[in-house]
Write a protein that holds these residues in place. Sequence first.
Motif, PDB file in Angstrom:
ATOM      1  N   MET A   1       0.839  -1.192   0.000  1.00 17.77           N
ATOM      2  CA  MET A   1       0.000   0.000   0.000  1.00 17.77           C
ATOM      3  C   MET A   1       0.875   1.244   0.000  1.00 17.77           C
ATOM      4  O   MET A   1       1.802   1.361   0.807  1.00 17.77           O
ATOM      5  CB  MET A   1      -0.906   0.007   1.234  1.00 17.77           C
ATOM      6  N   ASN A   2       0.597   2.127  -0.925  1.00 15.85           N
ATOM      7  CA  ASN A   2       1.406   3.343  -1.054  1.00 15.85           C
ATOM      8  C   ASN A   2       0.801   4.465  -0.216  1.00 15.85           C
ATOM      9  O   ASN A   2      -0.105   5.187  -0.646  1.00 15.85           O
ATOM     10  CB  ASN A   2       1.463   3.756  -2.526  1.00 15.85           C
ATOM     11  N   LEU A   3       1.324   4.585   1.015  1.00 12.76           N
ATOM     12  CA  LEU A   3       0.799   5.613   1.917  1.00 12.76           C
ATOM     13  C   LEU A   3       1.082   7.019   1.416  1.00 12.76           C
ATOM     14  O   LEU A   3       0.310   7.940   1.663  1.00 12.76           O
ATOM     15  CB  LEU A   3       1.402   5.428   3.313  1.00 12.76           C
ATOM     16  N   LYS A   4       2.204   7.162   0.715  1.00 14.00           N
ATOM     17  CA  LYS A   4       2.553   8.490   0.205  1.00 14.00           C
ATOM     18  C   LYS A   4       1.508   8.999  -0.789  1.00 14.00           C
ATOM     19  O   LYS A   4       1.288  10.197  -0.918  1.00 14.00           O
ATOM     20  CB  LYS A   4       3.921   8.446  -0.465  1.00 14.00           C
ATOM     21  N   GLY A   5       0.845   8.091  -1.509  1.00 10.58           N
ATOM     22  CA  GLY A   5      -0.183   8.499  -2.456  1.00 10.58           C
ATOM     23  C   GLY A   5      -1.545   8.645  -1.814  1.00 10.58           C
ATOM     24  O   GLY A   5      -2.349   9.489  -2.213  1.00 10.58           O
ATOM     25  N   ILE A   6      -1.826   7.815  -0.786  1.00 11.87           N
ATOM     26  CA  ILE A   6      -3.132   7.833  -0.133  1.00 11.87           C
ATOM     27  C   ILE A   6      -3.353   9.116   0.656  1.00 11.87           C
ATOM     28  O   ILE A   6      -4.424   9.726   0.592  1.00 11.87           O
ATOM     29  CB  ILE A   6      -3.280   6.610   0.793  1.00 11.87           C
ATOM     30  N   VAL A   7      -2.334   9.546   1.391  1.00 16.18           N
ATOM     31  CA  VAL A   7      -2.481  10.732   2.242  1.00 16.18           C
ATOM     32  C   VAL A   7      -2.834  11.982   1.446  1.00 16.18           C
ATOM     33  O   VAL A   7      -3.784  12.693   1.789  1.00 16.18           O
ATOM     34  CB  VAL A   7      -1.209  10.948   3.088  1.00 16.18           C
ATOM     35  N   PRO A   8      -2.111  12.298   0.343  1.00 16.60           N
ATOM     36  CA  PRO A   8      -2.490  13.485  -0.438  1.00 16.60           C
ATOM     37  C   PRO A   8      -3.887  13.385  -1.039  1.00 16.60           C
ATOM     38  O   PRO A   8      -4.622  14.383  -1.064  1.00 16.60           O
ATOM     39  CB  PRO A   8      -1.422  13.522  -1.537  1.00 16.60           C
ATOM     40  N   ARG A   9      -4.282  12.186  -1.522  1.00 19.37           N
ATOM     41  CA  ARG A   9      -5.612  12.024  -2.098  1.00 19.37           C
ATOM     42  C   ARG A   9      -6.698  12.230  -1.042  1.00 19.37           C
ATOM     43  O   ARG A   9      -7.711  12.874  -1.288  1.00 19.37           O
ATOM     44  CB  ARG A   9      -5.755  10.631  -2.730  1.00 19.37           C
ATOM     45  N   THR A  10      -6.463  11.672   0.142  1.00 14.90           N
ATOM     46  CA  THR A  10      -7.425  11.834   1.241  1.00 14.90           C
ATOM     47  C   THR A  10      -7.559  13.300   1.632  1.00 14.90           C
ATOM     48  O   THR A  10      -8.666  13.800   1.873  1.00 14.90           O
ATOM     49  CB  THR A  10      -6.985  11.008   2.466  1.00 14.90           C
ATOM     50  N   TRP A  11      -6.434  13.986   1.688  1.00 13.19           N
ATOM     51  CA  TRP A  11      -6.443  15.403   2.051  1.00 13.19           C
ATOM     52  C   TRP A  11      -7.181  16.234   1.008  1.00 13.19           C
ATOM     53  O   TRP A  11      -7.957  17.130   1.348  1.00 13.19           O
ATOM     54  CB  TRP A  11      -5.014  15.894   2.224  1.00 13.19           C
ATOM     55  N   ARG A  12      -6.965  15.913  -0.286  1.00 14.97           N
ATOM     56  CA  ARG A  12      -7.662  16.650  -1.346  1.00 14.97           C
ATOM     57  C   ARG A  12      -9.171  16.428  -1.270  1.00 14.97           C
ATOM     58  O   ARG A  12      -9.946  17.363  -1.445  1.00 14.97           O
ATOM     59  CB  ARG A  12      -7.129  16.226  -2.715  1.00 14.97           C
ATOM     60  N   ARG A  13      -9.581  15.187  -0.993  1.00 16.07           N
ATOM     61  CA  ARG A  13     -11.008  14.890  -0.872  1.00 16.07           C
ATOM     62  C   ARG A  13     -11.616  15.587   0.339  1.00 16.07           C
ATOM     63  O   ARG A  13     -12.738  16.104   0.269  1.00 16.07           O
ATOM     64  CB  ARG A  13     -11.204  13.381  -0.752  1.00 16.07           C
ATOM     65  N   LEU A  14     -10.877  15.600   1.434  1.00 15.27           N
ATOM     66  CA  LEU A  14     -11.351  16.272   2.638  1.00 15.27           C
ATOM     67  C   LEU A  14     -11.531  17.763   2.387  1.00 15.27           C
ATOM     68  O   LEU A  14     -12.533  18.353   2.825  1.00 15.27           O
ATOM     69  CB  LEU A  14     -10.364  16.037   3.788  1.00 15.27           C
ATOM     70  N   LYS A  15     -10.588  18.367   1.679  1.00 12.23           N
ATOM     71  CA  LYS A  15     -10.700  19.795   1.371  1.00 12.23           C
ATOM     72  C   LYS A  15     -11.911  20.080   0.503  1.00 12.23           C
ATOM     73  O   LYS A  15     -12.594  21.092   0.679  1.00 12.23           O
ATOM     74  CB  LYS A  15      -9.415  20.295   0.689  1.00 12.23           C
ATOM     75  N   ARG A  16     -12.201  19.186  -0.458  1.00 13.28           N
ATOM     76  CA  ARG A  16     -13.370  19.372  -1.312  1.00 13.28           C
ATOM     77  C   ARG A  16     -14.661  19.273  -0.504  1.00 13.28           C
ATOM     78  O   ARG A  16     -15.592  20.054  -0.704  1.00 13.28           O
ATOM     79  CB  ARG A  16     -13.351  18.336  -2.437  1.00 13.28           C
ATOM     80  N   VAL A  17     -14.701  18.294   0.425  1.00 15.98           N
ATOM     81  CA  VAL A  17     -15.883  18.134   1.271  1.00 15.98           C
ATOM     82  C   VAL A  17     -16.091  19.377   2.138  1.00 15.98           C
ATOM     83  O   VAL A  17     -17.212  19.885   2.267  1.00 15.98           O
ATOM     84  CB  VAL A  17     -15.755  16.876   2.154  1.00 15.98           C
ATOM     85  N   LEU A  18     -15.014  19.873   2.715  1.00 17.37           N
ATOM     86  CA  LEU A  18     -15.103  21.062   3.558  1.00 17.37           C
ATOM     87  C   LEU A  18     -15.556  22.272   2.752  1.00 17.37           C
ATOM     88  O   LEU A  18     -16.367  23.079   3.219  1.00 17.37           O
ATOM     89  CB  LEU A  18     -13.741  21.345   4.212  1.00 17.37           C
ATOM     90  N   LEU A  19     -15.049  22.400   1.534  1.00 23.11           N
ATOM     91  CA  LEU A  19     -15.438  23.512   0.671  1.00 23.11           C
ATOM     92  C   LEU A  19     -16.928  23.446   0.348  1.00 23.11           C
ATOM     93  O   LEU A  19     -17.634  24.465   0.388  1.00 23.11           O
ATOM     94  CB  LEU A  19     -14.617  23.501  -0.615  1.00 23.11           C
ATOM     95  N   VAL A  20     -17.420  22.239   0.042  1.00 25.03           N
ATOM     96  CA  VAL A  20     -18.846  22.064  -0.258  1.00 25.03           C
ATOM     97  C   VAL A  20     -19.699  22.433   0.957  1.00 25.03           C
ATOM     98  O   VAL A  20     -20.720  23.112   0.831  1.00 25.03           O
ATOM     99  CB  VAL A  20     -19.131  20.608  -0.683  1.00 25.03           C
ATOM    100  N   LEU A  21     -19.266  22.010   2.146  1.00 26.89           N
ATOM    101  CA  LEU A  21     -20.006  22.311   3.370  1.00 26.89           C
ATOM    102  C   LEU A  21     -20.031  23.809   3.643  1.00 26.89           C
ATOM    103  O   LEU A  21     -21.068  24.360   4.038  1.00 26.89           O
ATOM    104  CB  LEU A  21     -19.393  21.566   4.557  1.00 26.89           C
ATOM    105  N   ILE A  22     -18.901  24.476   3.433  1.00 21.98           N
ATOM    106  CA  ILE A  22     -18.826  25.918   3.667  1.00 21.98           C
ATOM    107  C   ILE A  22     -19.750  26.662   2.717  1.00 21.98           C
ATOM    108  O   ILE A  22     -20.513  27.559   3.123  1.00 21.98           O
ATOM    109  CB  ILE A  22     -17.370  26.408   3.512  1.00 21.98           C
TER     110      ILE A  22
END
Length: 238
Positions: A1-22
């Motif tokens: 499992m490539n953690l280096k790739g998962i963390v940035p993708r998760t962070w990008r998705r989280l930012k999109r969710v937060l933006l939608v909520l705002i």
Amino acid sequence: MNLKGIVPRTWRRLKRVLLVLIVAQFVYIVLLKWVNPPITITQISSWVSLWGTDKSLQKTWVSYDEISQHAKLAVIASEDQLFTDHNGFDFKSIEKAMKHNQQSKKIKGASTISQQVAKNVFLWQGRSWFRKGLEVYFTFMIEKIWGKQRILEVYLNVAEMGEGVFGIEAASQVNYHKNAASLNREEAAMIAACLPNPVKYTVNPPARITAYRQRRILIQMRNLAPDADITELVTGRN
């Protein structure tokens, strides 16, 4: 499992969710300047608590012009006499409440009408710092976007004014069998007197504390009546 790739993708998705909520909550705030909130978390909680009893949730929305001027003045006299002067927060009252709460086990609040609307419409009941922080944000936003008349209109329609009774129209019908536009000074003051604890401070028949508060509110209504800003607000000429 490539953690280096998962963390940035998760962070990008989280930012999109937060933006939608705002964006969504901002749109909702703006929308409620003209559209009446269908139901609040407090009303849902009340409905659940009444489940299985002989009581039911009662609420009827009425427009600002369909509410007695006495009722508008009464809740200002009862809950927030500086309502037309502040920007959502009464800092002197907050300071006094904090000093009182440090010395007494009986908690004293200092919420303005604007803060109560922010809590009732967008949030839940409670005293956590997280909820209080959100309350500050929503109070600031509705003061800027809605204005005083809309805030007072919403307050008079969503505040609990009896067990399972929300809004001035429902309270008027339950207690006096008339619409909110027909309330006189004494009736409006009696309903406003129940606001600190609408379950305990019964209106009809009036509890002793409710009758005591009504007399004090009537005095404050007379004192506030000459205020030009308050007169302009309660008559709907602002």
